[in-house]
Design a protein around this motif. Structure first.
Motif, short mmCIF file in Angstrom:
data_model
loop_
_atom_site.label_atom_id
_atom_site.label_comp_id
_atom_site.label_asym_id
_atom_site.label_seq_id
_atom_site.Cartn_x
_atom_site.Cartn_y
_atom_site.Cartn_z
N VAL A 126 39.26 60.34 24.53
CA VAL A 126 40.18 60.44 23.53
C VAL A 126 39.44 60.11 22.15
O VAL A 126 39.54 61.03 21.15
CB VAL A 126 41.25 59.06 23.52
CG1 VAL A 126 41.92 59.04 22.03
CG2 VAL A 126 42.11 59.42 24.49
N THR A 165 39.40 63.50 19.63
CA THR A 165 39.92 63.52 18.25
C THR A 165 38.76 63.63 17.11
O THR A 165 39.24 64.30 16.05
CB THR A 165 40.58 62.20 18.13
OG1 THR A 165 39.74 61.12 18.34
CG2 THR A 165 41.96 62.15 18.80
N ILE A 166 37.48 63.42 17.51
CA ILE A 166 36.72 63.47 16.75
C ILE A 166 35.73 64.87 16.74
O ILE A 166 35.39 65.42 15.78
CB ILE A 166 35.54 62.30 16.78
CG1 ILE A 166 36.29 61.21 16.39
CG2 ILE A 166 34.46 62.54 15.81
CD1 ILE A 166 35.48 59.92 16.41
N VAL A 187 38.80 68.41 18.65
CA VAL A 187 40.00 68.87 17.92
C VAL A 187 39.84 69.67 16.64
O VAL A 187 40.62 70.53 16.25
CB VAL A 187 40.99 67.61 17.65
CG1 VAL A 187 42.21 68.01 16.72
CG2 VAL A 187 41.65 67.30 18.85
N GLU A 238 46.69 69.59 15.05
CA GLU A 238 46.59 68.72 14.08
C GLU A 238 47.12 67.47 14.25
O GLU A 238 46.52 66.47 13.68
CB GLU A 238 47.69 69.43 12.81
CG GLU A 238 46.67 70.47 11.80
CD GLU A 238 47.46 71.00 10.91
OE1 GLU A 238 48.71 70.76 10.86
OE2 GLU A 238 47.20 71.98 10.08
N SER A 239 48.25 67.12 14.94
CA SER A 239 48.68 65.94 15.21
C SER A 239 47.89 65.17 16.08
O SER A 239 47.76 63.94 16.12
CB SER A 239 50.12 66.02 15.76
OG SER A 239 50.03 66.34 17.19
N TRP A 240 46.95 65.82 16.81
CA TRP A 240 46.01 64.82 17.75
C TRP A 240 44.87 64.41 16.60
O TRP A 240 44.16 63.19 17.07
CB TRP A 240 45.09 65.70 18.64
CG TRP A 240 45.79 65.89 19.98
CD1 TRP A 240 46.86 66.62 20.59
CD2 TRP A 240 45.52 64.60 21.10
NE1 TRP A 240 47.15 66.09 22.04
CE2 TRP A 240 46.16 65.00 21.96
CE3 TRP A 240 44.58 63.81 21.08
CZ2 TRP A 240 46.22 64.29 23.11
CZ3 TRP A 240 44.31 63.02 22.12
CH2 TRP A 240 45.02 63.34 23.34
N GLN A 241 44.73 64.88 15.65
CA GLN A 241 43.52 64.45 14.72
C GLN A 241 44.14 63.02 14.03
O GLN A 241 43.07 62.30 13.74
CB GLN A 241 43.46 65.46 13.48
CG GLN A 241 42.18 66.19 13.62
CD GLN A 241 41.89 67.07 12.28
OE1 GLN A 241 42.66 67.63 11.84
NE2 GLN A 241 40.50 67.27 11.98
N TYR A 242 45.47 62.80 13.99
CA TYR A 242 45.54 61.48 13.33
C TYR A 242 46.01 60.57 14.36
O TYR A 242 46.66 59.33 13.88
CB TYR A 242 47.11 61.81 12.73
CG TYR A 242 46.75 62.85 11.35
CD1 TYR A 242 45.77 62.68 10.51
CD2 TYR A 242 47.50 64.21 11.78
CE1 TYR A 242 45.86 63.50 9.57
CE2 TYR A 242 47.15 65.13 10.78
CZ TYR A 242 46.40 64.70 9.42
OH TYR A 242 46.16 65.66 8.38
N MET A 243 45.47 60.73 15.50
CA MET A 243 45.93 59.41 16.50
C MET A 243 44.86 58.34 16.22
O MET A 243 43.80 58.54 15.85
CB MET A 243 45.69 59.96 18.00
CG MET A 243 46.77 60.90 18.50
SD MET A 243 46.47 61.24 20.23
CE MET A 243 46.88 59.74 21.13
#
Length: 134
Positions: free
Chosen positions: A89, A93-94, A97, A129-134
């Protein structure tokens, strides 16, 4: 129907900026970008230990994931699976994504557009884009 037409040099600028973003993400994940420092009695004990390393450690994203996985080597299988998922994860995300987002936007910029494909591409881009904000 109205059609928007960009100047020919704009495509080159979009590609150039996309590669700059990708290079920035790669460099940001590869080079040390944060550090930890130990203070107090523990810091004094480490410093007086004489190993010569000091009490400040520098980490990149990839060296941090290696350090996380190293902590799970002596643990149980469930510890290794949990830490592996955490590293997945973290790297997704870093690192993955943002590059996937740039690729998706580039594809959207250069591909031919019809309403159905546009909606599918926009859904994919919003999902990434939503994965970036996890």
């Amino acid at each position: 129907h109205l059609h928007a037409v960009t100047r020919k040099w704009v495509d080159g600028v979009v590609i150039f900026l996309s590669f700059l973003i990708i290079i920035g993400v790669i460099c940001g994940c590869t080079f040390p970008s944060f550090s930890t420092e130990v203070f107090g009695l523990v810091g004094l004990a480490i410093e007086s230990g004489g190993d010569g390393e000091g009490i400040e450690s520098y980490y990149s994203v990839f060296s941090m994931t290696a350090a996380i996985m190293k902590t799970g080597q002596s643990g149980s299988t469930s510890d290794r699976i949990g830490l592996g998922f955490l590293v997945f994860v973290f790297v997704a995300t870093i690192f993955v994504v943002p590059i996937a987002l740039v690729a998706s936007i580039l594809y959207h910029w250069f591909a031919s557009i019809n309403p159905l494909n546009r909606e599918k591409r926009l859904f994919f881009t919003e999902s990434v884009e939503s994965w970036q904000y996890m």
